[in-house]
Design a protein around this motif. Structure first.
Motif, PDB file in Angstrom:
ATOM      1  N   ALA A 135       0.854  -1.195   0.000  1.00 51.86           N
ATOM      2  CA  ALA A 135       0.000   0.000   0.000  1.00 51.86           C
ATOM      3  C   ALA A 135       0.887   1.241   0.000  1.00 51.86           C
ATOM      4  O   ALA A 135       1.827   1.349   0.778  1.00 51.86           O
ATOM      5  CB  ALA A 135      -0.897   0.001   1.236  1.00 51.86           C
ATOM      6  N   LEU A 136       0.601   2.152  -0.951  1.00 47.99           N
ATOM      7  CA  LEU A 136       1.340   3.420  -0.993  1.00 47.99           C
ATOM      8  C   LEU A 136       0.427   4.507  -0.423  1.00 47.99           C
ATOM      9  O   LEU A 136      -0.682   4.692  -0.907  1.00 47.99           O
ATOM     10  CB  LEU A 136       1.737   3.795  -2.418  1.00 47.99           C
ATOM     11  CG  LEU A 136       2.464   2.758  -3.260  1.00 47.99           C
ATOM     12  CD1 LEU A 136       2.969   3.417  -4.545  1.00 47.99           C
ATOM     13  CD2 LEU A 136       3.646   2.146  -2.518  1.00 47.99           C
ATOM     14  N   GLN A 193      12.508  -3.049  -1.541  1.00 49.16           N
ATOM     15  CA  GLN A 193      11.995  -3.065  -0.176  1.00 49.16           C
ATOM     16  C   GLN A 193      10.835  -2.067  -0.031  1.00 49.16           C
ATOM     17  O   GLN A 193      10.093  -2.104   0.930  1.00 49.16           O
ATOM     18  CB  GLN A 193      13.106  -2.701   0.838  1.00 49.16           C
ATOM     19  CG  GLN A 193      14.200  -3.749   0.948  1.00 49.16           C
ATOM     20  CD  GLN A 193      15.205  -3.626  -0.184  1.00 49.16           C
ATOM     21  OE1 GLN A 193      15.682  -2.553  -0.494  1.00 49.16           O
ATOM     22  NE2 GLN A 193      15.516  -4.753  -0.831  1.00 49.16           N
ATOM     23  N   ALA A 194      10.745  -1.150  -1.005  1.00 51.20           N
ATOM     24  CA  ALA A 194       9.674  -0.147  -0.935  1.00 51.20           C
ATOM     25  C   ALA A 194       9.394   0.373  -2.338  1.00 51.20           C
ATOM     26  O   ALA A 194      10.191   0.168  -3.258  1.00 51.20           O
ATOM     27  CB  ALA A 194      10.080   1.007  -0.012  1.00 51.20           C
ATOM     28  N   MET A 245       4.073   6.662  -0.984  1.00 52.16           N
ATOM     29  CA  MET A 245       5.138   5.710  -0.724  1.00 52.16           C
ATOM     30  C   MET A 245       4.639   4.598   0.186  1.00 52.16           C
ATOM     31  O   MET A 245       3.707   4.793   0.960  1.00 52.16           O
ATOM     32  CB  MET A 245       6.301   6.446  -0.062  1.00 52.16           C
ATOM     33  CG  MET A 245       7.465   5.548   0.240  1.00 52.16           C
ATOM     34  SD  MET A 245       8.930   6.526   0.558  1.00 52.16           S
ATOM     35  CE  MET A 245      10.037   5.207   0.987  1.00 52.16           C
ATOM     36  N   GLY A 246       5.254   3.407   0.066  1.00 50.23           N
ATOM     37  CA  GLY A 246       4.920   2.315   0.963  1.00 50.23           C
ATOM     38  C   GLY A 246       6.028   1.277   0.960  1.00 50.23           C
ATOM     39  O   GLY A 246       6.713   1.093  -0.048  1.00 50.23           O
ATOM     40  N   THR A 247       6.246   0.606   2.114  1.00 43.79           N
ATOM     41  CA  THR A 247       7.284  -0.418   2.179  1.00 43.79           C
ATOM     42  C   THR A 247       6.646  -1.792   2.137  1.00 43.79           C
ATOM     43  O   THR A 247       5.469  -1.955   2.471  1.00 43.79           O
ATOM     44  CB  THR A 247       8.106  -0.278   3.474  1.00 43.79           C
ATOM     45  OG1 THR A 247       7.189  -0.227   4.561  1.00 43.79           O
ATOM     46  CG2 THR A 247       8.933   0.983   3.452  1.00 43.79           C
ATOM     47  N   ILE A 248       7.440  -2.799   1.703  1.00 42.87           N
ATOM     48  CA  ILE A 248       6.928  -4.162   1.572  1.00 42.87           C
ATOM     49  C   ILE A 248       6.847  -4.807   2.955  1.00 42.87           C
ATOM     50  O   ILE A 248       7.799  -4.713   3.720  1.00 42.87           O
ATOM     51  CB  ILE A 248       7.833  -4.980   0.635  1.00 42.87           C
ATOM     52  CG1 ILE A 248       7.785  -4.394  -0.756  1.00 42.87           C
ATOM     53  CG2 ILE A 248       7.407  -6.440   0.653  1.00 42.87           C
ATOM     54  CD1 ILE A 248       8.717  -5.046  -1.736  1.00 42.87           C
TER      55      ILE A 248
END
Lengths: 186, 289
Positions: free
Chosen positions: B189-190, B264-265, B286-289
């Motif tokens: 999710a960003l 990773q993002a 932005m979003g990280t995994i």
């Protein structure tokens, strides 16, 4: 499975679109619609002030753009500028023939001046930052003149006459407004 | 001729961009622009400004308008449909023609007839009159059948066009569904940054096949000359994952982006059209995994 996912080319670039239109590839019309219809419909509906008429004009404009595409010269300007002018001219022709039926030119100008004073229609996308920035950048006098010239189909002399301003003032305001818009982009 | 600067100051370039010049005046401006780069540059800037102005008035399109407009436009530019209905009309007219001919051919002067033949003549006249009335009635039926046929044919071609559009949409939806159901894909999710608080999108990332899809929930419409670009962040370094098409940025469909080996993002920025090699603008989501 996902191998067959129809992947649109990551960008339908303007060049690609021009090439396909030049090659008379009818599928280019769908790409064209997706890319330009929101802006063209916005401009046309601003001129004709009626969504049904605007839809007809948009459709006529697309047919005209397709038929007269060989006349488009990429060296003289971008595709968007060209299609805007084709659409705008059709829309202006439409209101001129309508004004001709209804009555005088002055009446049309009054209408469009009245429209100026209305708050932005709620159909404008609220999250769209462009219009907000423009309202913040241009003073009402400048915006009024650009709107009359761009959406009203009036010449500078006609605007000067109707607004009781010297022609020089109209020219200066138009020029300043376009300069300010240019700065907004840079 | 005057020097380029005073030509620019004269305001004629703005008139050109606003479409206020006659074809001859336009040609003169184009000739000046071809001679002086400064004039060409100023002219292009004015046109771009008005493109931006026009784009700022872009509107959400009414529901169903896309299919209506595209169907009509394709019907008008395509050669198949109009030819078919024109030839149908010709066939019907050709069939209708001979019907009225026999009626006219039988008309003869009755004055020359002898009394003995008058009865026959009257009978023949009555028969002729009935025949004319019958022909007229049949011709009327033909005409309305002609209209009905043309109307039905138009309906049919419109339905066929609609069906094609719907089938294409269904195929797209099925295939997008297949991606969404594939367990190998991870959803990232960003969320919007302060630069675009309302922005919201998802990235679907398959680390095995390296496929990346983007699924936009909400992104502000990009201004003219700008386009959203997706970045994969690998060990802190941004890697270009491709630019978003207008349809993808508007959230109309899942879009496949460039394959990414490791990330990773993911982040989205608003870059000049065509994208940049490295991000030049602030991150919008932005979003990280």
């Amino acid at each position: 499975m996902s191998d067959t996912l129809p992947i649109s080319p990551s960008t339908a670039s303007e060049e690609d679109l021009v090439q396909r239109l030049r090659a008379r590839d009818e599928s280019a019309l769908t790409l064209f619609y997706d890319r330009y219809a929101p802006a063209l419909f916005g401009v046309i509906s601003r001129i004709v002030k009626d969504d049904d008429t605007a839809e007809d004009v948009l459709q006529e404009a697309m047919v005209k753009i397709w038929n007269s595409f060989p006349a488009y010269d990429a060296g003289k300007g971008r595709l968007f500028t060209w299609v805007l002018n084709v659409s705008r001219n059709l829309a202006i022709d439409k209101i001129r023939s309508r004004q001709h039926r209804v009555g005088t030119r002055t009446q049309g100008l009054d209408d469009s001046l009245a429209a100026q004073r209305l708050p932005a229609a709620e159909s404008f996308r609220p999250e769209h930052i462009g219009l907000k920035e423009i309202v913040q950048t241009l003073v009402p006098d400048q915006r009024q003149i650009i709107d009359l010239l761009y959406f009203g189909g009036y010449t500078q002399s006609e605007v000067a006459e109707e607004l009781k301003l010297p022609l020089g003032t109209v020219k200066t305001r138009a020029r300043t407004a376009i300069k300010l818009l240019s700065k907004l982009i840079r | 001729m005057e020097d380029p600067q005073s030509y620019i100051e004269s305001g004629i370039l703005e008139q050109y961009a606003l479409g206020l010049l006659t074809p001859a005046e336009r040609a003169a401006v184009e000739a000046e622009a071809a001679r002086h780069p400064a004039i060409a540059q100023e002219l292009a800037a004015g046109q771009l400004a008005l493109e931006y102005y026009a784009d700022a008035h872009a509107r959400e399109l009414p529901a169903g308008m896309r299919d209506r407009v595209l169907t009509k436009v394709l019907a008008q530019v395509g050669s198949a449909a109009p030819v078919a209905s024109a030839s149908l009309r010709a066939d019907v007219d050709a069939l209708a023609q001979p019907q009225s001919a026999p009626g006219e051919a039988v008309v003869r002067p009755l004055a020359a007839a002898t009394p003995a033949r008058r009865g026959w003549a009257i009978a023949a006249s009555v028969a002729l009159l009935l025949s004319l009335i019958g022909n007229g009635w049949l011709y009327g039926r033909w005409q309305s059948a002609d209209h009905d046929l043309v109307a039905l044919q138009e309906d049919q071609s419109r339905l066929a066009a609609n069906t094609m559009v719907v089938e294409k949409k269904l195929g797209d939806a099925r295939q997008q569904n297949a991606v969404l159901r594939d367990a190998e894909f991870r959803f990232v999710a960003l969320a919007g940054t302060p630069a675009a608080p309302a922005a919201h999108a998802r990235v679907l990332f398959n680390a095995v096949s390296r496929r990346v899809y983007v699924d936009v929930q909400r992104l502000p419409a990009p201004p003219a000359g700008r386009q959203y670009q997706l970045w994969a962040l690998n060990k802190g370094k941004p890697v270009d994952a491709g630019v978003l098409t207008v349809a993808a940025a508007a959230g109309e469909r899942l879009e496949r982006m460039k394959d990414i080996a490791s990330a990773q993002a993911f982040a989205v920025t608003l870059e000049p059209v065509g994208g940049s090699a490295t991000p030049t603008m602030p991150i919008r989501a932005m979003g990280t995994i």
